[in-house]
Design a protein around this motif. Structure first.
Motif, PDB file in Angstrom:
ATOM      1  N   ALA A   1     -23.677 152.038  66.432  1.00  0.00           N
ATOM      2  CA  ALA A   1     -23.475 153.910  67.483  1.00  0.00           C
ATOM      3  C   ALA A   1     -24.724 153.259  68.748  1.00  0.00           C
ATOM      4  O   ALA A   1     -25.276 153.241  68.675  1.00  0.00           O
ATOM      5  N   MET A   2     -23.857 153.875  69.384  1.00  0.00           N
ATOM      6  CA  MET A   2     -24.636 153.462  71.023  1.00  0.00           C
ATOM      7  C   MET A   2     -24.375 155.236  71.395  1.00  0.00           C
ATOM      8  O   MET A   2     -23.588 156.281  70.853  1.00  0.00           O
ATOM      9  N   LEU A   3     -25.588 155.761  71.188  1.00  0.00           N
ATOM     10  CA  LEU A   3     -25.862 157.353  71.346  1.00  0.00           C
ATOM     11  C   LEU A   3     -25.727 157.535  73.091  1.00  0.00           C
ATOM     12  O   LEU A   3     -26.953 157.273  73.966  1.00  0.00           O
ATOM     13  N   GLU A   4     -25.008 157.701  73.920  1.00  0.00           N
ATOM     14  CA  GLU A   4     -24.514 157.931  74.891  1.00  0.00           C
ATOM     15  C   GLU A   4     -24.105 159.401  75.905  1.00  0.00           C
ATOM     16  O   GLU A   4     -24.667 160.033  76.632  1.00  0.00           O
ATOM     17  N   VAL A   5     -23.415 159.867  74.261  1.00  0.00           N
ATOM     18  CA  VAL A   5     -23.099 161.659  74.812  1.00  0.00           C
ATOM     19  C   VAL A   5     -24.651 161.815  74.218  1.00  0.00           C
ATOM     20  O   VAL A   5     -24.418 161.708  73.070  1.00  0.00           O
ATOM     21  N   PRO A   6     -24.631 162.958  74.595  1.00  0.00           N
ATOM     22  CA  PRO A   6     -26.107 164.153  74.371  1.00  0.00           C
ATOM     23  C   PRO A   6     -25.669 164.793  72.950  1.00  0.00           C
ATOM     24  O   PRO A   6     -26.980 164.461  72.219  1.00  0.00           O
ATOM     25  N   ALA A   7     -24.569 164.774  72.936  1.00  0.00           N
ATOM     26  CA  ALA A   7     -23.691 165.902  71.659  1.00  0.00           C
ATOM     27  C   ALA A   7     -24.102 164.550  70.069  1.00  0.00           C
ATOM     28  O   ALA A   7     -24.801 165.335  69.364  1.00  0.00           O
TER      29      ALA A   7
END
Length: 756
Positions: free
Chosen positions: A608-614
């Motif tokens: 997964a890409m962590l782009e959304v801080p949540a």
């Protein structure tokens, strides 16, 4: 008398005057008499551009002694305003206009009404034709149209008669024929040198006055038929995924293409004695002038659509079809265009295309994404370039500093070449590191991978010695396609990429379209009114809504990776259930292939890409389900700072070396300790040496970056002791200084670690 009849009468008389044996001044003196008499005007004057000034060349009604004496700068007085703005003025009371200037030598004080039109030659104002009356009144539309038609023909006649300098006929003042520097907005950084080539070479109108009006009319009819056929084909060939903005655009095109009023105006211009090309250009000039008067952005866009169609029609009727790409680039070139699409850019020979300058363009444009992947520097928002740059001009493009130098002096060229040479020397030094593995001084192996999006990008693996492709942007195929790419096409691309990569891993990111990477054939009803597209209905959100889209891509990837290892990464995951839903689509397709006894991938690793801080708040839930996690620093940064990276005012405001983002990234890194999950960085941050140094200090051991950054990052890694930089970063982040960037730079300088 109608505008058509007035214009035809004037054109006939003008043709007789210009064909006579009179000298140039004698011809102009007769021209103002012809126009004045035909329009029943007390004053008719012609101003021509000479040495950068508008000079009164001929007049009927004003003092003859003012001829060649009265001169005005561009933008000065009513005449100068017309030339500067390339617009028509129609005033009942000239003195009431804020730009009015009184010239006593002309004897014009008794005249109240004023109308003037620009004399335009090759998209530049080279003079002004104006009329005046004693009585205050606005001129009728038919009078203005007759003046505009006359001015158009007059521009060709005076140029052919040598009444204006060739340089000024091209719209180049004395200051613009030498070295000239234009500024713009850096869209893709880099240096480039080459000769100017227009993406759509100008259509040259060689003949303005028609020999056979009926023959010209038939040429226009045939061109309209062909243009309408092209527009209809555009609509019928598109495999649309539902209603959207694209349909509105096509409907607008069709509306204009079949508009009776537009074709009637062109026919009227032909009736006045113009050729088909000149008639289309005459109506197009009127459109441009109307566009300047429109404040409504929606209406202005529609007028732009009409101008695009007029250009298409002009190319069809003149037979001057095709772009510079189709004609081929004979030498190193800098491409000049108002705007470009990604597919249009990919048509060019990458060996010859060195840079791009756009009159418009934005940071989020699809073409910028592709140009960055191709390593082609791009300068955008370079306003007015079409009036400054000529075909074949030498250009030095410095997109690093947002400038382009046109027709550079030998001294400027020498300085640029020296800077270019130093860049090449560094590149040569980095090339020597191709087969060197990037170990730190303390013996830790750092993975250095590349970002890619095109089949040809994979060749960079061999050239740079990178460890693999940490991010393959599958959306490029969607962005450059006019229709949704079929499964067979997708499979072929993915298989070719895997073949080219050999035994090196390729991480395929599933399609990230929508938002600021919208495609016309696949719009969501949720996206139609996105006020912030980057945070809207895009990437995995759109793919899960359009399950058929993700199913096709999943099947294509699974079939392409048969007998090999497959790495799949989902973009913009906000919550674990989104990852689960996307993975399930792949599992379903995998089961389908099993039932068909198809050859399957040897292994599948999901990430997964962590782009959304949540997502950082639920890593404990997500990590047991994934094999790897890539932090997308470009989007993550704008989400953390609530700063749109497409906004020029905010693009440089927030620093990647801010304690806030580095603390966030360190927290993510610490959460991975003891987990069987690989952690990496995708994005520009990892390709900048000072930022990469900071990332190494907070626990990142895999960087996926542009191919051009691989050499510099390898060199950096070999000079770093992880214990030292980790200790320094922990200290700075525990008790942040005012300027962490400055502290880190000083730390690197003390140890001889070169940064950007």
């Amino acid at each position: 008398m109608s505008a058509t009849a007035s214009a035809r009468l004037i054109l006939t008389r003008l043709h007789e005057v210009m064909a006579s044996r009179l000298h140039a001044q004698g011809k102009l003196d007769q021209v103002v008499d012809v126009i004045g008499q035909s329009l029943d005007s007390e004053v008719c004057s012609i101003y021509l551009l000479r040495e950068g000034m508008l000079e009164l060349f001929a007049t009927r009604g004003l003092n003859k002694s003012a001829v060649h004496v009265t001169r005005m700068a561009i933008g000065e007085g009513l005449t100068g305003t017309i030339a500067a703005n390339i617009e028509t003025l129609n005033l009942a009371e000239a003195k009431a206009h804020p730009d009015f200037q009184y010239r006593p030598e002309t004897g014009e004080e008794k005249y109240h009404s004023f109308a003037g039109v620009p004399i335009v030659y090759r998209e530049r104002a080279v003079g002004v034709l104006c009329v005046q009356h004693v009585d205050p009144r606005r001129y009728e539309d038919i009078e203005i149209e007759a003046l505009q038609t006359t001015a158009m023909v007059l521009s060709e006649l005076i140029a052919n008669a040598g009444l204006i300098d060739e340089e000024e006929a091209l719209g180049l003042t004395e200051g613009q024929t030498g070295t000239h520097t234009v500024t713009g907005l850096t869209l893709v950084k880099g240096l480039a040198a080459g000769q100017a080539v227009y993406h759509q070479p100008r259509v040259t109108i060689d003949q303005v006055m028609a020999d056979d009006i009926e023959a010209e009319r038939q040429r226009v009819y045939r061109a309209f038929d062909k243009m309408r056929e092209q527009i209809d084909n555009m609509a019928s060939q598109a495999e649309f995924g539902g209603a959207g903005e694209h349909e509105e655009v096509l409907e607008t095109y069709k509306m204009f293409a079949y508009d009776e009023g537009w074709s009637r105006r062109i026919n009227e211009a032909i009736d006045s004695g113009l050729t088909a090309e000149a008639a289309i250009e005459r109506v197009q000039q009127r459109t441009r002038m109307r566009m300047r008067e429109i404040d409504d952005p929606l209406l202005a866009d529609r007028m732009h659509d009409l101008e695009d169609l007029a250009n298409r029609l002009l190319r069809i009727v003149s037979g001057q079809l095709g772009t510079a790409a189709q004609q081929g680039l004979p030498r190193d070139s800098i491409l000049i265009a108002r705007n470009l699409g990604p597919a249009e850019l990919l048509e060019y020979d990458r060996r010859r295309l060195k840079g791009v300058i756009l009159d418009e363009g934005s940071l989020t444009a699809h073409v910028v994404i592709v140009a960055r992947a191709m390593g082609i520097p791009v300068l955008g928002r370079a306003r007015g370039i079409r009036g400054i740059i000529r075909d074949g001009d030498e250009i030095l493009l410095d997109a690093d500093h947002s400038t382009a130098t046109i027709r550079p002096s030998p001294q400027v060229t020498a300085a640029f070449d020296e800077r270019f040479a130093k860049t090449r020397e560094k590149q040569a030094a980095y090339a020597k590191l191709r087969d060197v593995e990037p170990f730190t001084r303390c013996g830790t192996r750092i993975q250095v991978m590349i970002n890619a999006g095109l089949r040809d990008d994979i060749s960079a693996l061999a050239m740079t010695g990178a460890d693999g492709v940490g991010l393959f942007r599958t959306e490029f195929q969607f962005l450059v396609s006019a229709t949704l790419p079929q499964r067979e096409r997708q499979t072929r691309l993915y298989r070719d990429v895997l073949d080219a990569a050999g035994d090196k891993p390729v991480i395929f990111r599933t399609v990230d379209i929508g938002g600021d990477k919208a495609v016309p054939y696949l719009q969501s009803e949720h996206a139609e009114h996105d006020e912030n597209p980057a945070m809207g209905w895009r990437a995995l959100r759109l793919a899960l809504e359009r399950e058929g889209l993700l199913k096709v891509q999943a099947r294509a990837l699974l079939e392409a990776a048969a007998g090999r290892d497959l790495y799949v990464m989902f973009p913009m995951v906000s919550e674990p259930w989104e990852f689960d839903a996307a993975k399930q689509v792949f599992e379903d397709q995998l089961n389908h292939l099993r039932t068909k006894k198809k050859l399957l991938p040897d292994s599948i690793r999901f990430g997964a890409m962590l782009e959304v801080p949540a997502l950082a708040e639920v890593l404990d839930i997500l990590l047991p389900r994934i094999h790897f996690l890539s932090v997308g620093t470009n989007d993550l940064t704008q989400f953390l700072f609530a700063a749109d990276r497409a906004n020029p005012k905010l693009a440089e405001r927030y620093d990647w070396l801010s304690p806030s983002i580095l603390r966030f990234l360190r927290r993510v890194s610490l959460a991975m300790v003891g987990q069987q999950v690989e952690l990496g960085i995708c994005g520009e941050m990892g390709g900048r040496r000072l930022e990469a140094l900071a990332l190494l200090g907070i626990g990142f051991r895999r960087l996926s970056i542009t191919p051009a950054a691989v050499g510099p990052i390898k060199e950096l890694v070999r000079k770093v002791d992880l214990g030292e930089i980790t200790s320094a970063m922990n200290g700075w982040l525990s008790d942040p200084t005012v300027n962490l960037r400055k502290e880190l730079q000083a730390w690197a300088d003390q140890r001889g670690i070169e940064t950007d």
